[in-house]
Design a protein around this motif. Structure first.
Motif, mmCIF file in Angstrom:
data_model
loop_
_atom_site.group_PDB
_atom_site.id
_atom_site.type_symbol
_atom_site.label_atom_id
_atom_site.label_comp_id
_atom_site.label_asym_id
_atom_site.label_seq_id
_atom_site.Cartn_x
_atom_site.Cartn_y
_atom_site.Cartn_z
ATOM 1 N N THR A 159 33.663 36.641 43.898
ATOM 2 C CA THR A 159 32.618 36.484 44.825
ATOM 3 C C THR A 159 31.371 37.003 44.430
ATOM 4 O O THR A 159 30.151 36.194 44.526
ATOM 5 C CB THR A 159 33.092 37.050 46.137
ATOM 6 O OG1 THR A 159 34.326 36.498 46.672
ATOM 7 C CG2 THR A 159 32.000 37.044 47.289
ATOM 8 N N LEU A 160 31.381 37.958 43.870
ATOM 9 C CA LEU A 160 30.188 38.800 43.280
ATOM 10 C C LEU A 160 29.533 37.915 42.133
ATOM 11 O O LEU A 160 28.389 37.574 42.308
ATOM 12 C CB LEU A 160 30.536 40.232 42.870
ATOM 13 C CG LEU A 160 29.393 40.812 42.514
ATOM 14 C CD1 LEU A 160 28.315 40.940 43.585
ATOM 15 C CD2 LEU A 160 29.931 42.461 41.909
ATOM 16 N N SER A 161 30.342 37.370 41.302
ATOM 17 C CA SER A 161 29.952 36.525 40.341
ATOM 18 C C SER A 161 29.128 35.542 40.555
ATOM 19 O O SER A 161 28.283 35.036 40.259
ATOM 20 C CB SER A 161 31.091 36.203 39.165
ATOM 21 O OG SER A 161 31.680 37.594 38.839
ATOM 22 N N LEU A 162 29.806 34.571 41.522
ATOM 23 C CA LEU A 162 29.171 33.542 42.198
ATOM 24 C C LEU A 162 27.918 33.612 42.777
ATOM 25 O O LEU A 162 26.868 32.994 42.735
ATOM 26 C CB LEU A 162 30.093 32.674 43.087
ATOM 27 C CG LEU A 162 29.811 31.328 43.815
ATOM 28 C CD1 LEU A 162 29.580 30.460 42.526
ATOM 29 C CD2 LEU A 162 30.692 30.796 44.468
ATOM 30 N N LEU A 163 27.989 35.052 43.692
ATOM 31 C CA LEU A 163 26.713 35.177 44.335
ATOM 32 C C LEU A 163 25.499 35.499 43.543
ATOM 33 O O LEU A 163 24.359 34.800 43.611
ATOM 34 C CB LEU A 163 26.830 36.514 45.210
ATOM 35 C CG LEU A 163 25.874 37.024 46.077
ATOM 36 C CD1 LEU A 163 25.186 35.996 46.909
ATOM 37 C CD2 LEU A 163 26.153 38.541 46.630
ATOM 38 N N LEU A 483 32.675 25.263 48.980
ATOM 39 C CA LEU A 483 32.608 25.393 47.618
ATOM 40 C C LEU A 483 33.001 24.471 46.756
ATOM 41 O O LEU A 483 32.246 23.934 45.788
ATOM 42 C CB LEU A 483 33.645 26.706 47.289
ATOM 43 C CG LEU A 483 32.905 28.416 47.794
ATOM 44 C CD1 LEU A 483 33.961 29.246 47.381
ATOM 45 C CD2 LEU A 483 31.742 28.413 47.095
ATOM 46 N N MET A 484 34.022 23.602 47.070
ATOM 47 C CA MET A 484 34.403 22.469 46.428
ATOM 48 C C MET A 484 33.595 21.372 46.361
ATOM 49 O O MET A 484 33.215 20.569 45.484
ATOM 50 C CB MET A 484 35.917 22.191 46.783
ATOM 51 C CG MET A 484 37.127 23.041 46.549
ATOM 52 S SD MET A 484 36.970 23.707 44.964
ATOM 53 C CE MET A 484 37.295 21.972 43.896
ATOM 54 N N ALA A 809 28.835 28.199 37.613
ATOM 55 C CA ALA A 809 29.197 28.335 39.048
ATOM 56 C C ALA A 809 30.232 27.402 39.607
ATOM 57 O O ALA A 809 31.089 28.188 40.413
ATOM 58 C CB ALA A 809 27.954 27.968 39.851
ATOM 59 N N ILE A 810 30.449 26.484 38.600
ATOM 60 C CA ILE A 810 31.626 25.599 39.073
ATOM 61 C C ILE A 810 33.018 26.192 38.783
ATOM 62 O O ILE A 810 33.976 26.290 39.638
ATOM 63 C CB ILE A 810 31.697 24.259 37.991
ATOM 64 C CG1 ILE A 810 30.522 23.475 38.516
ATOM 65 C CG2 ILE A 810 33.041 23.652 38.206
ATOM 66 C CD1 ILE A 810 30.172 22.330 37.614
ATOM 67 N N ILE A 811 32.947 27.004 37.615
ATOM 68 C CA ILE A 811 34.126 27.790 37.257
ATOM 69 C C ILE A 811 34.658 28.707 38.416
ATOM 70 O O ILE A 811 35.671 28.832 38.942
ATOM 71 C CB ILE A 811 33.950 28.372 35.911
ATOM 72 C CG1 ILE A 811 33.739 27.380 35.054
ATOM 73 C CG2 ILE A 811 35.266 29.531 35.838
ATOM 74 C CD1 ILE A 811 33.577 27.837 33.439
ATOM 75 N N PHE A 812 33.725 29.645 38.954
ATOM 76 C CA PHE A 812 33.805 30.516 39.816
ATOM 77 C C PHE A 812 34.167 30.156 41.021
ATOM 78 O O PHE A 812 34.910 30.549 41.899
ATOM 79 C CB PHE A 812 32.608 31.695 39.742
ATOM 80 C CG PHE A 812 32.626 32.422 38.472
ATOM 81 C CD1 PHE A 812 33.695 33.370 38.347
ATOM 82 C CD2 PHE A 812 31.757 32.488 37.893
ATOM 83 C CE1 PHE A 812 33.611 34.473 37.329
ATOM 84 C CE2 PHE A 812 31.604 33.317 36.539
ATOM 85 C CZ PHE A 812 32.611 34.267 36.442
ATOM 86 N N ALA A 813 33.451 29.022 41.404
ATOM 87 C CA ALA A 813 33.543 28.256 42.798
ATOM 88 C C ALA A 813 35.151 27.699 43.012
ATOM 89 O O ALA A 813 35.617 28.127 43.930
ATOM 90 C CB ALA A 813 32.438 27.093 43.027
ATOM 91 N N VAL A 814 35.667 27.204 41.905
ATOM 92 C CA VAL A 814 36.974 26.617 41.894
ATOM 93 C C VAL A 814 37.856 27.805 41.841
ATOM 94 O O VAL A 814 38.761 27.704 42.686
ATOM 95 C CB VAL A 814 37.248 25.793 40.530
ATOM 96 C CG1 VAL A 814 38.385 25.421 40.521
ATOM 97 C CG2 VAL A 814 36.156 24.531 40.547
#
Length: 851
Positions: A159-163, A483-484, A809-814
C-alpha cells in the motif's frame, strides 16, 4: 526564423550605407550640445520564466546528466560544409570517424531512446502475456489467496509503495499539465512579441534619419556659441590681453593714486597743524597772563599784617615760596614754522596728479576696446569661414545614401511581418491540436492514477482484517477492482505514452543541446564565424555579405555582442570600410584659415602712457617738499609736556586747605578766591590747550610715519612705473600673439569637439542596434527555447517519469489487489494440524470446511 531573416536584412542594409574610421579615443562631450536623444523600445531586454523556471532548470540538469558532452563544433562545421554525405560513400574513413563522433556525442540520448523503445515494444507484449496468463488462472489470476503470517505487513508495504509511486506519477502529470499550458499561454503571446519586435525595428529605422539630422543640426548650436565669442571679442580677447598686463600695471597706478591722495592729505594735515599752533600760541599767552595776575594777587594778599603773626607766618611763607610754580612750561614761539613745507606742497598740488593717474587708468582700460576696433575685419572673415563649414557639414547628410535603403528595408520588413502574421494563425491552430493531444495524454495518465488512488482509498477504507478472503466487503472488493482496472489501462496505454515521450525527448533534448545552450553561450556564433564555412569563397561570411569584402574581420558573435550592448550600427558593422566619417567631417582646411586669421591679426596698442612727465615731476616735487625733514622731535617734545609747571587743580586745592587753617579775615578770603580763579583757569584755558596739543601731537606723529623714507617710496614708484611702461612697450606684441592664438584655439575647439561629438554619436549612439539583438533573442532564445523547447522538455520529462513509474505501479497494484478483492476460495485449517491449501471448494476431503 523570420526575425532572423530581418536581422540579416538589417545587416545588409547598413552594409551599403556609411562607414567611418576608428572612433576617437576621447569620449569628452562638451556642454555646448544637448544629450543625444535616447530611443525607447517596447520589447523587454530579458525574459523571465517565472516559477516554472525552477522546473526548467531541473530538466536542464537532467539533460546535462544524460548529455554531458561539449558542443560538437567540429561535427557541426563538417555537416554545414557538407563534408559528411553517406549517400556517396559511407565507408570512407572520415565518414566513419564522423559517425562515431556523432554516436559518442549522442550516446546519452541514444541510450535513453533505446530504453524507451524497449519499453514501447516490451510493455504491450508483457501486457498481452500477462493477460493470457491470468486468463489461465496463472500470474495471480486465480481467485485464491494463501494465508501468510506476514500478510498484514506485506499489505502495508504494498500500500505504502503504491501510494508513493502514485505520488511520483502525479508529480509527473502535474509537470505535463504545467508544460502543456505554458506552451499554449506563451504561443498566444507570440503575436504580441513579434509585433513589439517589429515595432522596435521600425522605431530603429525611423529614428535613424532623425538622429542624423539632429547631429548635423547641432552645428547651429556650435556656430552660435562661436559667433557669441566672436561678438564678445572685446571681453574675451581684449580682456585676456588686459588680464595679462594687469598684474604689472594696475599696482603701479594704484600706488601713484595713493601717493596723490597722500600729497593732498599731507598738505591738509600741515595746514591744520599750522593753524592749531597759532591757536596754541594764543592760548599759551593768555594762560601766562592769567597766571601772572593770580600770582600778583597772591603776593599782594600775603602782605597782610596777619602774616607777621607766628602761626600764620609759616603758612604765608610756604605760599610765597610756591608762587614761583605759577608759570607756563612751554614756549610755542620757539617751535619751527611749517610755512615752507606748506608752500612746497601748494606748489606740488598745482599739478593735478589724480587726474593724470585717471588718464593712465583710462589709457590702460581702453585695451579691450582697441582690440575690438582692430579686429572687425578678422571677425567678419572668421564668421564667413564658419558659415562655409556649416554648409559643408549639412551637405554630408545628402551624401549618406540611407533614405533609399531604409525604404527598401522597410518593404522587406513589412513583407516579413505579413508573412509571420499570415502563418501565425496556422501556428496557433496547430498548437491547439497539440494542446488537445497533450491534454488527452495527461488525462490518460490522470485516469490511470485516479484508478490507483481510488483502489487505495476503497481498499484501505473497506478492508476488514477480521474478514476472511472469501467474505471481504464490497468496498474493499471495489478497491481491488479499481487497482486491476488501473493495471489494465497502464498496459493498454503506456506504450503509446512512451512513444510520445521518446519522440519529444529526442527532438527537445537535441534542440536544447544543439541550439539553445550554444546560442546562450555564443558557441553557435563561433561556429557560424568559422572562415569559409557558409561560403567556400568567403573567409568571413558576414563581411562578404555586408561589404562584399570577405577578408574584413566581421563576425556574427561580435555583431551580436555589440548590438546586445546597444552600440551603434557604425561600430557594430565596422562601416568605416565603406564610408569614412572622419574624412567627410574634416575641417582642417577651414581651421587652418581661422588660425592664419588670428595669428596674422595686426592689433596695434602703442599709445598707452601710464603717467606723463608732468606726473613724474609732481612725484619728485613731493619727495623734495621737505615734509620728511620737519623737526618732528621738537614738536613731539613740546606737545607732550604739561602746559604749566604745576598742576593747577592740585595747587588750588592745596591753597584752599592752607586758607582753611587761617583765622577768618581778608587773607583767608583772598586765598580762597584765588584758589577758585586757578580752578577756572584750569577749566577754561588748560584743558582746551591740552586738547590742541594732543591733536597736534597725534597728527604730527602720523605725518612722521608717512613721510619716513618718502624719497625711497617715490623712487620705487617711479622705478616700477618705468618697468611697467617698458613691459607694455616691449611685451605687448607677444602677449597679443599669445592671447590671439589662445582665443583662436577656443573658437576652433568648439568645432573640433563638435566633430568629436558627431563621431561618438554616429559610432556609438546613432542607430543603436539593440532591437536587432532583441529580435534575434526573441526568435531563438524566447520563442524557440523558452516558449517551446523548455516546456516541451518539461512535458516529456514529467510524462516520461509518470510513464516509467507505471511499471512498478503495475507490480504493486497486482500484488495489493489480492488483499482487497473477494476470493473464490481460501486456505482451510485443521485444529492443531498443518494448513493444507485447497484449489477448489468441491475437492476438499480433509478437515472441516469454512466458506
Amino acid at each position: 526564423m523570420a526575425l532572423l531573416l530581418g536581422f540579416l536584412l538589417l545587416l545588409g542594409l547598413y552594409g551599403d550605407t556609411m562607414s567611418e574610421g576608428p572612433p576617437p579615443s576621447s569620449t569628452y562631450i562638451p556642454e555646448v550640445w544637448n544629450e543625444f536623444p535616447p530611443t525607447s523600445y517596447e520589447t523587454r531586454d530579458s525574459y523571465e520564466a517565472g516559477p516554472t523556471g525552477i522546473l526548467f532548470q531541473i530538466v536542464h540538469i537532467f539533460l546535462h546528466m544524460v548529455q554531458p558532452n561539449a558542443f560538437p563544433e567540429d561535427i557541426l562545421r563538417k555537416v554545414v560544409q557538407k563534408e559528411f554525405d553517406l549517400s556517396t560513400d559511407y565507408e570512407k574513413p572520415e565518414n566513419v570517424v564522423l559517425i562515431l563522433k556523432i554516436i559518442y556525442y549522442e550516446i546519452g540520448i541514444i541510450i535513453c531512446a533505446v530504453l524507451g523503445l524497449l519499453f514501447i515494444i516490451l510493455m504491450p507484449l508483457v501486457g498481452f502475456v500477462f493477460s493470457l496468463c491470468r486468463c489461465c488462472n496463472k500470474c495471480g489470476g486465480e481467485m485464491h489467496q494463501r494465508q501468510k503470517k506476514n500478510g498484514a505487513a506485506l499489505k502495508s508495504y504494498f500500500t505504502l509503495s503504491l501510494l508513493v509511486i502514485c505520488i511520483f506519477i502525479s508529480i509527473g502529470i502535474i509537470y505535463g499539465f504545467v508544460a502543456n499550458q505554458h506552451i499554449r499561454t506563451h504561443i498566444e503571446k507570440t503575436r504580441k512579441l513579434s509585433e513589439s519586435n517589429f515595432n522596435d525595428l521600425r522605431t530603429l529605422l525611423n529614428a535613424t534619419p532623425g538622429q542624423i539630422d539632429y547631429v548635423l543640426e547641432q552645428y547651429t548650436t556650435t556656430k552660435a556659441r562661436a559667433f557669441s565669442d566672436l561678438d564678445n571679442i572685446k571681453l574675451l580677447l581684449g580682456g585676456g590681453i588686459f588680464e595679462q598686463l594687469k598684474p604689472r600695471v594696475v599696482p603701479v597706478l594704484d600706488d601713484i593714486k595713493a601717493m596723490a591722495e597722500e600729497i593732498q592729505e599731507t598738505r591738509e594735515t600741515l595746514v591744520e597743524v599750522n593753524s592749531i599752533l597759532t591757536d596754541m600760541r594764543q592760548l599759551s599767552a593768555n594762560l601766562n597772563n592769567s597766571l601772572s595776575n593770580v600770582k600778583r594777587n597772591l603776593e599782594q594778599a600775603l602782605t597782610d599784617p596777619m602774616c607777621s603773626v607766628h602761626p600764620v607766618m609759616t603758612t604765608c611763607s610756604n605760599i610765597m615760596n610756591s608762587l614761583s610754580l605759577l608759570n607756563g612750561s612751554i614756549d610755542f614761539d620757539q617751535l619751527p614754522s611749517l610755512d615752507e613745507q606748506i608752500g612746497n606742497l601748494n606748489d606740488t598740488l598745482q599739478t593735478n596728479l589724480s587726474s593724470l593717474v585717471q588718464k593712465g587708468y583710462r589709457s590702460f582700460n581702453a585695451i579691450p576696446g582697441i582690440v575690438q576696433n582692430e579686429t572687425v575685419n578678422v571677425v567678419s572673415d572668421v564668421k564667413m569661414t564658419l558659415d562655409s563649414i556649416g554648409s559643408d557639414i549639412k551637405n554630408i547628410s545628402k551624401n549618406i545614401p540611407i533614405q533609399d535603403k531604409l525604404s527598401n528595408f522597410i518593404r522587406y520588413l513589412n513583407d516579413t511581418e505579413n508573412y509571420i502574421h499570415h502563418h501565425l494563425p496556422t501556428l496557433e491552430e496547430y498548437d491547439s491540436y497539440r494542446w488537445l493531444g497533450s491534454l488527452v495524454v495527461c488525462c490518460l495518465l490522470t485516469l490511470i492514477v485516479i484508478f490507483y488512488f481510488l483502489g487505495l482509498l476503497c481498499g484501505t477504507y473497506g478492508y476488514d482484517q477480521n474478514a476472511t478472503p472469501t467474505r471481504r466487503g464490497c468496498v474493499s472488493n471495489t478497491g481491488g477492482i479499481f487497482l486491476m482496472v488501473g493495471v489494465g489501462f497502464s498496459f493498454f496505454f503506456c506504450w503509446l505514452l512512451m512513444t510520445i515521450v521518446v519522440l519529444t525527448f529526442v527532438v527537445g533534448g537535441n534542440v536544447e543541446k544543439l541550439v539553445c545552450e550554444p546560442y546562450q553561450n555564443k558557441m553557435l556564433f563561433q561556429v557560424l564565424d568559422t572562415p569559409y564555412l557558409l561560403n567556400a569563397d568567403w573567409k568571413y561570411y558576414l563581411s562578404g555579405m555586408v561589404f562584399n569584402k570577405p577578408d574584413i574581420h566581421l563576425t556574427f558573435e561580435q555583431v551580436y555582442s555589440d548590438c546586445k550592448e546597444n552600440k551603434g550600427i557604425y561600430t557594430t558593422l565596422k562601416l568605416e570600410n565603406t564610408y569614412n566619417i572622419s574624412e567627410h567631417l574634416s575641417i582642417k582646411e577651414h581651421t587652418g584659415n581661422i588660425n592664419d586669421n588670428f595669428e596674422n591679426m595686426n592689433i596695434r596698442i602703442d599709445n598707452i602712457v601710464l603717467l606723463d612727465e608732468a606726473g613724474r615731476r609732481n612725484l619728485m616735487d613731493f619727495s623734495s617738499s621737505g615734509i620728511d625733514k620737519i623737526d618732528y622731535g621738537a614738536f613731539m617734545a613740546a606737545t607732550g609736556k604739561n602746559p604749566t609747571k604745576v598742576n593747577l587743580l592740585s595747587f588750588a586745592n592745596d591753597l584752599e586747605v592752607k586758607a582753611n587753617h587761617l583765622p577768618p579775615g581778608n587773607l583767608k578770603q583772598t586765598l580762597k578766591n584765588n584758589a577758585g580763579i586757578l580752578r577756572n583757569i584750569h577749566r577754561d584755558e588748560i584743558i582746551p590747550l591740552q586738547k590742541l596739543m594732543s591733536a597736534v601731537h597725534q597728527k604730527l606723529k602720523e605725518l612722521q610715519q608717512k613721510s619716513s623714507g618718502l624719497g625711497v617710496k617715490v623712487a620705487n614708484i617711479i622705478l616700477f612705473l618705468d618697468s611697467a611702461q617698458d613691459f607694455i612697450t616691449n611685451r605687448i606684441s607677444t602677449i597679443i600673439a599669445e592671447e590671439s592664438k589662445k582665443y583662436g584655439n577656443t573658437i576652433i575647439s568648439y568645432f573640433e569637439h563638435y566633430l568629436q561629438w558627431v563621431k561618438i554619436s554616429i559610432t556609438e549612439q546613432m542607430a543603436a542596434c539593440k532591437p536587432v539583438a532583441t529580435a534575434l533573442d526573441s526568435a531563438i532564445d524566447v520563442f524557440l527555447c523558452s516558449y517551446i523547447i523548455d516546456p516541451l522538455n518539461l512535458f516529456w520529462f514529467g510524462i516520461g517519469k509518470a510513464t516509467a513509474f507505471l511499471l512498478p505501479a503495475i507490480i504493486f497494484a497486482v500484488k495489493l489487489a489480492k488483499y482487497y478483492r473477494r476470493m473464490d476460495s481460501e486456505d482451510v485449517y485443521d485444529d492443531d494440524v498443518e494448513t493444507i491449501p485447497m484449489k477448489n471448494m468441491e475437492s476438499a476431503n480433509i478437515g472441516s470446511r469454512r466458506h
